[in-house]
Design a protein around this motif. Structure first.
Motif, PDB file in Angstrom:
ATOM      1  N   LEU A  28       0.829  -1.217   0.000  1.00 59.33           N
ATOM      2  CA  LEU A  28       0.000   0.000   0.000  1.00 59.33           C
ATOM      3  C   LEU A  28       0.855   1.256   0.000  1.00 59.33           C
ATOM      4  CD1 LEU A  28      -2.965  -0.814   2.435  1.00 59.33           C
ATOM      5  CD2 LEU A  28      -3.040  -0.540  -0.039  1.00 59.33           C
ATOM      6  N   LEU A  29       1.923   1.270   0.829  1.00 62.44           N
ATOM      7  CA  LEU A  29       2.814   2.439   0.871  1.00 62.44           C
ATOM      8  C   LEU A  29       3.500   2.648  -0.471  1.00 62.44           C
ATOM      9  CD1 LEU A  29       4.426   2.026   4.406  1.00 62.44           C
ATOM     10  CD2 LEU A  29       2.774   3.756   3.682  1.00 62.44           C
ATOM     11  N   TRP A  30       3.909   1.574  -1.117  1.00 63.69           N
ATOM     12  CA  TRP A  30       4.587   1.684  -2.435  1.00 63.69           C
ATOM     13  C   TRP A  30       3.658   2.269  -3.493  1.00 63.69           C
ATOM     14  CZ3 TRP A  30       3.980  -0.498  -7.312  1.00 63.69           C
ATOM     15  CH2 TRP A  30       5.071  -0.338  -8.170  1.00 63.69           C
ATOM     16  N   LEU A  31       2.374   1.876  -3.438  1.00 63.07           N
ATOM     17  CA  LEU A  31       1.404   2.403  -4.386  1.00 63.07           C
ATOM     18  C   LEU A  31       1.060   3.861  -4.094  1.00 63.07           C
ATOM     19  CD1 LEU A  31      -1.046  -0.636  -4.697  1.00 63.07           C
ATOM     20  CD2 LEU A  31       0.589   0.172  -6.413  1.00 63.07           C
ATOM     21  N   ALA A  32       1.086   4.252  -2.810  1.00 64.24           N
ATOM     22  CA  ALA A  32       0.715   5.631  -2.441  1.00 64.24           C
ATOM     23  C   ALA A  32       1.732   6.638  -2.931  1.00 64.24           C
ATOM     24  CB  ALA A  32       0.556   5.732  -0.919  1.00 64.24           C
ATOM     25  N   VAL A  33       3.024   6.296  -2.933  1.00 58.67           N
ATOM     26  CA  VAL A  33       4.069   7.218  -3.382  1.00 58.67           C
ATOM     27  C   VAL A  33       4.809   6.571  -4.538  1.00 58.67           C
ATOM     28  CG1 VAL A  33       6.102   8.521  -2.745  1.00 58.67           C
ATOM     29  CG2 VAL A  33       4.323   8.073  -1.037  1.00 58.67           C
ATOM     30  N   PRO A  76       7.490   5.446  -6.793  1.00 55.07           N
ATOM     31  CA  PRO A  76       8.929   5.563  -6.560  1.00 55.07           C
ATOM     32  C   PRO A  76       9.650   6.328  -7.640  1.00 55.07           C
ATOM     33  CG  PRO A  76       8.339   3.344  -7.292  1.00 55.07           C
ATOM     34  CD  PRO A  76       7.056   4.048  -7.058  1.00 55.07           C
ATOM     35  N   ALA A  77       9.227   6.248  -8.903  1.00 57.03           N
ATOM     36  CA  ALA A  77       9.965   6.921  -9.977  1.00 57.03           C
ATOM     37  C   ALA A  77       9.979   8.413  -9.772  1.00 57.03           C
ATOM     38  CB  ALA A  77       9.334   6.571 -11.332  1.00 57.03           C
ATOM     39  N   ALA A  78       8.807   8.980  -9.438  1.00 57.78           N
ATOM     40  CA  ALA A  78       8.736  10.431  -9.245  1.00 57.78           C
ATOM     41  C   ALA A  78       9.553  10.853  -8.043  1.00 57.78           C
ATOM     42  CB  ALA A  78       7.274  10.857  -9.077  1.00 57.78           C
ATOM     43  N   ALA A  79       9.559  10.031  -6.988  1.00 51.42           N
ATOM     44  CA  ALA A  79      10.307  10.406  -5.784  1.00 51.42           C
ATOM     45  C   ALA A  79      11.797  10.389  -6.041  1.00 51.42           C
ATOM     46  CB  ALA A  79       9.945   9.448  -4.652  1.00 51.42           C
ATOM     47  N   ALA A  87      20.440  11.284 -16.121  1.00 52.18           N
ATOM     48  CA  ALA A  87      19.463  10.197 -16.062  1.00 52.18           C
ATOM     49  C   ALA A  87      18.710  10.199 -14.746  1.00 52.18           C
ATOM     50  CB  ALA A  87      20.170   8.853 -16.274  1.00 52.18           C
ATOM     51  N   ARG A  88      17.430   9.746 -14.770  1.00 51.34           N
ATOM     52  CA  ARG A  88      16.578   9.537 -13.599  1.00 51.34           C
ATOM     53  C   ARG A  88      16.328  10.826 -12.819  1.00 51.34           C
ATOM     54  NH1 ARG A  88      15.533   4.455 -12.683  1.00 51.34           N
ATOM     55  NH2 ARG A  88      14.871   4.872 -10.537  1.00 51.34           N
ATOM     56  N   CYS A  89      16.527  11.957 -13.426  1.00 53.53           N
ATOM     57  CA  CYS A  89      16.269  13.228 -12.741  1.00 53.53           C
ATOM     58  C   CYS A  89      15.155  14.011 -13.437  1.00 53.53           C
ATOM     59  CB  CYS A  89      17.548  14.086 -12.682  1.00 53.53           C
ATOM     60  SG  CYS A  89      18.752  13.499 -11.470  1.00 53.53           S
ATOM     61  N   HIS A  90      14.486  13.413 -14.411  1.00 55.37           N
ATOM     62  CA  HIS A  90      13.491  14.130 -15.193  1.00 55.37           C
ATOM     63  C   HIS A  90      12.257  13.259 -15.364  1.00 55.37           C
ATOM     64  CE1 HIS A  90      14.329  11.569 -18.724  1.00 55.37           C
ATOM     65  NE2 HIS A  90      15.561  11.569 -18.239  1.00 55.37           N
ATOM     66  N   HIS A  91      11.182  13.844 -15.839  1.00 55.78           N
ATOM     67  CA  HIS A  91       9.973  13.100 -16.148  1.00 55.78           C
ATOM     68  C   HIS A  91      10.252  12.187 -17.334  1.00 55.78           C
ATOM     69  CE1 HIS A  91       5.669  12.330 -16.251  1.00 55.78           C
ATOM     70  NE2 HIS A  91       5.694  12.505 -17.566  1.00 55.78           N
ATOM     71  N   GLY A  92      10.007  10.913 -17.192  1.00 55.21           N
ATOM     72  CA  GLY A  92      10.470   9.951 -18.185  1.00 55.21           C
ATOM     73  C   GLY A  92       9.493   9.618 -19.280  1.00 55.21           C
ATOM     74  N   GLU A  93       8.313  10.246 -19.284  1.00 56.46           N
ATOM     75  CA  GLU A  93       7.315   9.856 -20.279  1.00 56.46           C
ATOM     76  C   GLU A  93       7.505  10.557 -21.619  1.00 56.46           C
ATOM     77  OE1 GLU A  93       5.211   7.441 -19.684  1.00 56.46           O
ATOM     78  OE2 GLU A  93       6.035   7.229 -17.677  1.00 56.46           O
ATOM     79  N   THR A 115      -7.577  11.580 -19.768  1.00 57.87           N
ATOM     80  CA  THR A 115      -6.951  10.254 -19.818  1.00 57.87           C
ATOM     81  C   THR A 115      -5.849  10.113 -18.772  1.00 57.87           C
ATOM     82  OG1 THR A 115      -5.408  11.035 -21.512  1.00 57.87           O
ATOM     83  CG2 THR A 115      -7.455  10.028 -22.264  1.00 57.87           C
ATOM     84  N   ALA A 116      -5.128  11.209 -18.462  1.00 60.75           N
ATOM     85  CA  ALA A 116      -3.997  11.125 -17.540  1.00 60.75           C
ATOM     86  C   ALA A 116      -4.443  10.806 -16.120  1.00 60.75           C
ATOM     87  CB  ALA A 116      -3.209  12.437 -17.555  1.00 60.75           C
ATOM     88  N   ARG A 117      -5.596  11.339 -15.701  1.00 65.74           N
ATOM     89  CA  ARG A 117      -6.055  11.079 -14.329  1.00 65.74           C
ATOM     90  C   ARG A 117      -6.381   9.605 -14.106  1.00 65.74           C
ATOM     91  NH1 ARG A 117      -9.294  15.799 -15.364  1.00 65.74           N
ATOM     92  NH2 ARG A 117      -8.394  17.671 -14.359  1.00 65.74           N
ATOM     93  N   GLY A 118      -6.643   8.868 -15.182  1.00 66.60           N
ATOM     94  CA  GLY A 118      -6.949   7.449 -15.040  1.00 66.60           C
ATOM     95  C   GLY A 118      -5.732   6.585 -14.780  1.00 66.60           C
ATOM     96  N   ASN A 119      -4.515   7.125 -14.946  1.00 65.65           N
ATOM     97  CA  ASN A 119      -3.279   6.367 -14.698  1.00 65.65           C
ATOM     98  C   ASN A 119      -2.507   7.081 -13.596  1.00 65.65           C
ATOM     99  OD1 ASN A 119      -0.887   4.970 -14.705  1.00 65.65           O
ATOM    100  ND2 ASN A 119      -0.597   5.046 -16.936  1.00 65.65           N
ATOM    101  N   ALA A 120      -2.752   6.683 -12.338  1.00 63.27           N
ATOM    102  CA  ALA A 120      -2.167   7.386 -11.193  1.00 63.27           C
ATOM    103  C   ALA A 120      -0.650   7.316 -11.191  1.00 63.27           C
ATOM    104  CB  ALA A 120      -2.716   6.795  -9.885  1.00 63.27           C
ATOM    105  N   THR A 121      -0.080   6.238 -11.733  1.00 61.17           N
ATOM    106  CA  THR A 121       1.382   6.092 -11.713  1.00 61.17           C
ATOM    107  C   THR A 121       2.049   7.093 -12.654  1.00 61.17           C
ATOM    108  OG1 THR A 121       1.143   3.746 -11.220  1.00 61.17           O
ATOM    109  CG2 THR A 121       3.283   4.474 -12.051  1.00 61.17           C
TER     110      THR A 121
END
Length: 705
Positions: A11-16, A18-21, A44-50, A254-260
């Motif tokens: 549950l904690l992993w889903l709440a935050v 990890p990629a964004a953190a 690398a790993r310091c920016h939004h990856g999408e 569409t973005a709100r439907g994918n919380a990750t």
């Protein structure tokens, strides 16, 4: 119990996510003078990856460091979260022609250089609101196509004879034309074509130019450049790009439907569909500010601490996302309006009568005095308004509103605010006096300590350009340049407000009675000062000349970091030819000899003056000493040139400098100074070359210590 523990961890992993953190922790957020906020990142790993385009690269080997978009190579000079914009540099395209040729319609003489820019597949699109396509030269046709080779937009530029000039600028018949950029554009490939060059007279060949230029450019920047825009050869211009989260054509729905993958991470953020192309952007909700793309990035705005934006003339209480403004106890009304609160009526009829009679008598006594004060006040207000308008206050006030969203913190102070800050120009607050005015230490309303320059004289011809110069100088942000914070225009001679630099001037450190500055520190101060001048000459647009470089205008902060002051202040001195003999711009001992002959300030004038400052640091002597024991001792520059000709330049160096830096460093430094002191400006190096040379001397000294 073990199954319950695993469930809680999940549950904690889903709440935050990890990629964004991880992408926001320990990441570099500065490259030179450019701040890099998430979703952008360096490495690398310091920016939004999408989306492609959010990853940036910083080249620290360049001076100043150069920030580029990974995979595209476009140089980034600023990023804005509030407006979802980024400014990049684009090389202008060029084509030159043989104007005397009659064999064809504009045979290309030199090389044709047409610089495209591709944003395909990235988070960026060209801004249709803030960027324009501009062509300069005549008679020429400039246009650009998209990645499929299809025409997008363009314009035609011709030159009318000067005697038949029409009002306006860049309208198509004055050697300059412009056209708008459509929405959704992600590629740019320019072309320049000549036409009408077979006709040696008439419609198209009047005032024809040998070269033509075409470029996409920030419309506001091009407007500021105005009549000063006169470039040749290779040059780059800023272009505004719109960015958004564009992964897979996503929108807010569409973005709100994918919380990750949803990019709006802050609890107080809101999603907005992009106004340029597909995708969405994130903003903080009303009453909050900060970065909506990171957890907890939107912070509550304390409206009570910003009464200029959120006026409250009663009791102000900050609340999450807003504020309450109420009248004080015992009164009622609208506290957000001046004099909007009124005392509650507690008077009896008899008390009202007595109060009315007393007020009437008091008004009769004061009526004449009040009338006199009213007349004086109206005269003062009219004078302040007249000065404000003739100093360009209306134009400056209008443009500062559009620059506020870009983070430019520049304020127009009133005369009352300046007088209050300086204690009505108390002599005890004088920091220094010069030929053009006095500098006072002041404390403004927010408690900040500032330096306020009050000039003595002003040239009325320069007032027309004063507001444009203030707009340009207010956007200069360099660690070795004293920041211009604001100005006061309600007086005959405008007053300038700078950041306060506590440790005084370099002149006091070198020639004062205090502890001498070590040789290594002197080289560092010289390098920092040279980088500041090089930045103003090469990176500012248009280039800014100092005109009065001297050790007294190089200040030292609490860490003894050099900060060059008084940029642009020499423009306030009279420029009339009849007054040149008495009000020459500059200071004895530092003046460029070529300027005394031509009365034309150039970048090479600053190079000459800086060479004298470098000599002060190396020799410990003053630039000009009229009471010297010998005639040639009055001018430090003349004494040094004479010593070099006799091969005795090492003898006049400061003993500690000669002992610590060594013969090789001194000889190279002497060679640099001699080049800078050349009587011909063209033979002097640029400030960028000077700064690089001093950095190499510092590196050589450090490796041999």
């Amino acid at each position: 119990m073990a199954a319950l523990a695993v469930f809680l961890v999940l549950l904690l992993w889903l709440a935050v996510p990890p990629a964004a953190a991880q992408r926001t922790r320990g990441c570099r957020r500065q490259c030179g003078n450019v701040t890099v906020p998430y979703p952008f990142g360096i490495g690398a790993r310091c920016h939004h990856g999408e989306d492609r385009g959010f990853r940036l690269e910083c080249d620290d080997t360049r001076r100043p460091p150069r920030l580029t978009v990974a995979g595209y190579g476009h140089e980034v000079v600023s990023i804005s979260l509030a407006t979802a914009e980024a400014t990049v540099l684009l090389n202008a395209s060029r084509a030159c022609y043989d104007r005397n040729s009659s064999s064809g319609s504009g045979r290309v003489l030199g090389r044709r250089e047409e610089y495209p820019m591709a944003l395909n597949g990235s988070a960026f699109l060209f801004s249709s609101i803030k960027s324009k396509f501009v062509a300069i030269g005549c008679p020429d046709l400039a246009y650009f196509v998209d990645d499929g080779g299809y025409y997008v937009t363009g314009c035609m530029s011709v030159c009318r004879p000067s005697a038949r000039a029409l009002p306006g600028s860049c309208r198509g018949d004055d050697g300059c034309c412009q056209s708008n950029i459509p929405l959704g554009l992600d590629s740019y490939r320019p072309y320049i074509r000549s036409f009408g060059r077979r006709q040696q007279q008439g419609t198209f060949m009047a005032n024809s130019t040998g070269c033509a230029y075409a470029f996409m450019v920030d419309a506001l920047w091009f407007w500021y450049a105005g009549s000063h825009f006169n470039r040749t050869g290779d040059f780059a211009v800023p272009v505004v790009l719109d960015w958004a989260i564009r992964a897979a054509g996503s929108s807010c729905a569409t973005a709100r439907g994918n919380a990750t993958a949803y990019a709006c991470r802050s609890k107080q953020s809101v999603c907005l569909d992009s106004s340029n192309g597909p995708g969405y952007i994130c903003n903080c909700t009303s009453g909050y500010e900060g970065n909506p793309y990171i957890l907890g990035g939107c912070k509550d705005v304390d409206e009570c601490a910003h009464d200029d934006l959120y006026p409250c003339y009663g009791v102000c209480i900050n609340t999450p996302g807003g504020y309450l403004c109420t009248c004080p106890e015992g009164s009622s009304g609208n506290a957000t309006v001046l004099d909007g609160c009124h005392q509650k009526d507690k008077f009896t009829l008899a008390l009202k009568a007595v109060t009315g009679v007393s007020i009437g008598v008091f008004l009769l006594i004061l009526v004449c005095f009040s009338a006199h004060l009213s007349v004086q006040k109206r005269r003062t207000l009219r004078a302040k308004q007249r000065f404000f308008e003739q100093n360009g206050g209306l134009l400056l006030q209008q443009q500062l509103g559009s620059l506020a969203s870009s983070g430019v913190a520049f304020k127009i102070f009133s005369d009352e605010e300046i007088r209050k800050a300086t204690g009505n120009f108390d002599e005890a607050r004088v920091l220094g006096r010069g030929g053009n005015g006095v500098v006072y230490r002041g404390v403004i309303a927010d408690g900040s300590t500032v330096a306020i320059k009050k000039s003595r004289v002003v040239d009325e011809k320069q007032l027309k350009e004063f507001s444009r110069e203030m707009l340009i100088l207010s956007q200069i942000n360099h660690r070795n340049v004293v920041k211009l914070l604001g100005c006061c225009l309600e007086v005959e001679v405008p007053m300038l407000v700078y950041e306060y630099v506590p440790n005084g001037s370099l002149h006091l450190y070198v020639h004062g009675d205090g502890k001498a500055m070590p040789p290594g520190e002197r080289l560092r101060v010289a390098a920092e000062s040279a980088h500041a001048l090089a930045y103003m000459h090469s990176s500012a647009s248009p280039p800014i000349l100092h005109g009065d470089v001297k050790s007294a205008n190089i200040l030292l902060d609490g860490d003894l970091t050099a900060k060059v002051s008084d940029f642009g202040a020499s423009r306030l001195a009279p420029a009339d030819e009849a007054q040149v003999a008495t009000l020459v711009q500059g200071t004895c001992g530092y003046l460029d000899p070529e300027y005394l002959l031509t009365c034309q300030l150039t970048c090479k004038s600053d190079v000459y003056s800086f060479a004298v400052v470098l000599l002060e640091l190396l020799t410990g002597r003053k630039a000009f000493c009229p009471d010297g024991p010998e005639e040639d001792d009055t001018s430090l520059a003349f004494s040094f040139v004479t010593a070099v000709q006799r091969g005795r330049h090492r003898e006049i160096m400061d003993g500690h400098v000669r002992e610590e830096l060594g013969v090789e460093v001194l000889d190279h430094a002497a060679e640099l100074v001699i080049r800078c002191l050349s009587l011909t400006g063209e033979e002097r190096p640029t400030m960028t070359e000077v700064a690089d040379k001093i950095e190499r001397l510092r590196s050589f000294h450090c490796t041999n210590v």
